[in-house]
Write a protein that holds these residues in place. Structure first.
Motif, PDB file in Angstrom:
ATOM      1  N   PHE A 257       4.549   9.954 -21.242  1.00  0.00           N
ATOM      2  CA  PHE A 257       4.084   8.704 -21.852  1.00  0.00           C
ATOM      3  C   PHE A 257       2.910   8.111 -21.069  1.00  0.00           C
ATOM      4  CE2 PHE A 257       8.506   8.195 -23.787  1.00  0.00           C
ATOM      5  CZ  PHE A 257       8.085   8.615 -25.033  1.00  0.00           C
ATOM      6  N   ARG A 258       2.934   8.202 -19.737  1.00  0.00           N
ATOM      7  CA  ARG A 258       1.810   7.715 -18.929  1.00  0.00           C
ATOM      8  C   ARG A 258       0.553   8.523 -19.221  1.00  0.00           C
ATOM      9  NH1 ARG A 258       5.691   6.909 -14.901  1.00  0.00           N
ATOM     10  NH2 ARG A 258       5.282   8.936 -13.987  1.00  0.00           N
ATOM     11  N   ALA A 259       0.698   9.841 -19.379  1.00  0.00           N
ATOM     12  CA  ALA A 259      -0.456  10.699 -19.670  1.00  0.00           C
ATOM     13  C   ALA A 259      -1.031  10.365 -21.038  1.00  0.00           C
ATOM     14  CB  ALA A 259      -0.042  12.172 -19.613  1.00  0.00           C
ATOM     15  N   ILE A 260      -0.174  10.139 -22.007  1.00  0.00           N
ATOM     16  CA  ILE A 260      -0.638   9.785 -23.350  1.00  0.00           C
ATOM     17  C   ILE A 260      -1.342   8.438 -23.317  1.00  0.00           C
ATOM     18  CG2 ILE A 260       0.131   9.117 -25.663  1.00  0.00           C
ATOM     19  CD1 ILE A 260       2.358  11.259 -25.326  1.00  0.00           C
ATOM     20  N   ASP A 261      -0.759   7.484 -22.616  1.00  0.00           N
ATOM     21  CA  ASP A 261      -1.351   6.155 -22.516  1.00  0.00           C
ATOM     22  C   ASP A 261      -2.703   6.221 -21.811  1.00  0.00           C
ATOM     23  OD1 ASP A 261      -1.307   3.278 -22.822  1.00  0.00           O
ATOM     24  OD2 ASP A 261      -0.918   3.171 -20.670  1.00  0.00           O
ATOM     25  N   GLY A 262      -2.772   7.006 -20.757  1.00  0.00           N
ATOM     26  CA  GLY A 262      -4.015   7.153 -20.011  1.00  0.00           C
ATOM     27  C   GLY A 262      -5.099   7.849 -20.816  1.00  0.00           C
TER      28      GLY A 262
ATOM     29  N   CYS B 274      12.476   4.654 -21.607  1.00  0.00           N
ATOM     30  CA  CYS B 274      11.155   4.988 -21.073  1.00  0.00           C
ATOM     31  C   CYS B 274      10.068   4.072 -21.620  1.00  0.00           C
ATOM     32  CB  CYS B 274      10.811   6.441 -21.390  1.00  0.00           C
ATOM     33  SG  CYS B 274      11.786   7.628 -20.446  1.00  0.00           S
ATOM     34  N   LEU B 275      10.294   3.510 -22.784  1.00  0.00           N
ATOM     35  CA  LEU B 275       9.306   2.618 -23.390  1.00  0.00           C
ATOM     36  C   LEU B 275       9.613   1.164 -23.067  1.00  0.00           C
ATOM     37  CD1 LEU B 275       8.821   4.376 -26.837  1.00  0.00           C
ATOM     38  CD2 LEU B 275       7.293   4.410 -24.860  1.00  0.00           C
ATOM     39  N   GLU B 276      10.069   0.924 -21.846  1.00  0.00           N
ATOM     40  CA  GLU B 276      10.224  -0.417 -21.285  1.00  0.00           C
ATOM     41  C   GLU B 276      11.459  -1.189 -21.739  1.00  0.00           C
ATOM     42  OE1 GLU B 276       8.306  -1.089 -18.781  1.00  0.00           O
ATOM     43  OE2 GLU B 276       7.034   0.623 -19.162  1.00  0.00           O
ATOM     44  N   GLN B 277      12.438  -0.527 -22.288  1.00  0.00           N
ATOM     45  CA  GLN B 277      13.689  -1.226 -22.564  1.00  0.00           C
ATOM     46  C   GLN B 277      14.599  -1.021 -21.358  1.00  0.00           C
ATOM     47  OE1 GLN B 277      15.556  -0.558 -26.290  1.00  0.00           O
ATOM     48  NE2 GLN B 277      13.727  -1.017 -27.469  1.00  0.00           N
ATOM     49  N   THR B 278      15.190  -2.077 -20.922  1.00  0.00           N
ATOM     50  CA  THR B 278      16.034  -2.041 -19.731  1.00  0.00           C
ATOM     51  C   THR B 278      17.310  -1.244 -20.004  1.00  0.00           C
ATOM     52  OG1 THR B 278      15.213  -4.216 -19.140  1.00  0.00           O
ATOM     53  CG2 THR B 278      17.215  -3.479 -18.037  1.00  0.00           C
TER      54      THR B 278
END
Length: 64
Positions: free
Chosen positions: A46-51, A16-20
Motif C-alpha cells: 500500500f505504501r508503494a502504491i501510494d508513493g 492496513c488502511l488505517e483502521q485500528t
C-alpha cells in the motif's frame, strides 16, 4: 476441523488502511508470525502504491 483463528484477508486490508485493530487482533498480531508477516507485506504494498501516485510525471524518463 476448527475454523481459522487468523485475521481474515478482508479485515487485514481494513487494518492496513488505517483502521485500528481490536484488542484481540492486536494480541494476535503480537503472537502470530504468519499474520504479522501478511500485515507487513500488505502495508509495504500500500505504501508503494501510494508513493507511485505522488511522483512528478514530467520527471519520468521515457524510452521509445
Amino acid at each position: 476441523m476448527r475454523p481459522s483463528t487468523h485475521v481474515t484477508d478482508d479485515r487485514l486490508v481494513e487494518v492496513c488502511l488505517e483502521q485500528t485493530p481490536t484488542e484481540h487482533e492486536s494480541a494476535h498480531f503480537a503472537a502470530c508470525d504468519r499474520c504479522r508477516t501478511r500485515r507487513s507485506r500488505l502495508e509495504t504494498m500500500f505504501r508503494a502504491i501510494d508513493g507511485a501516485g505522488n511522483t512528478d510525471p514530467s520527471a519520468a524518463s521515457y524510452s521509445w
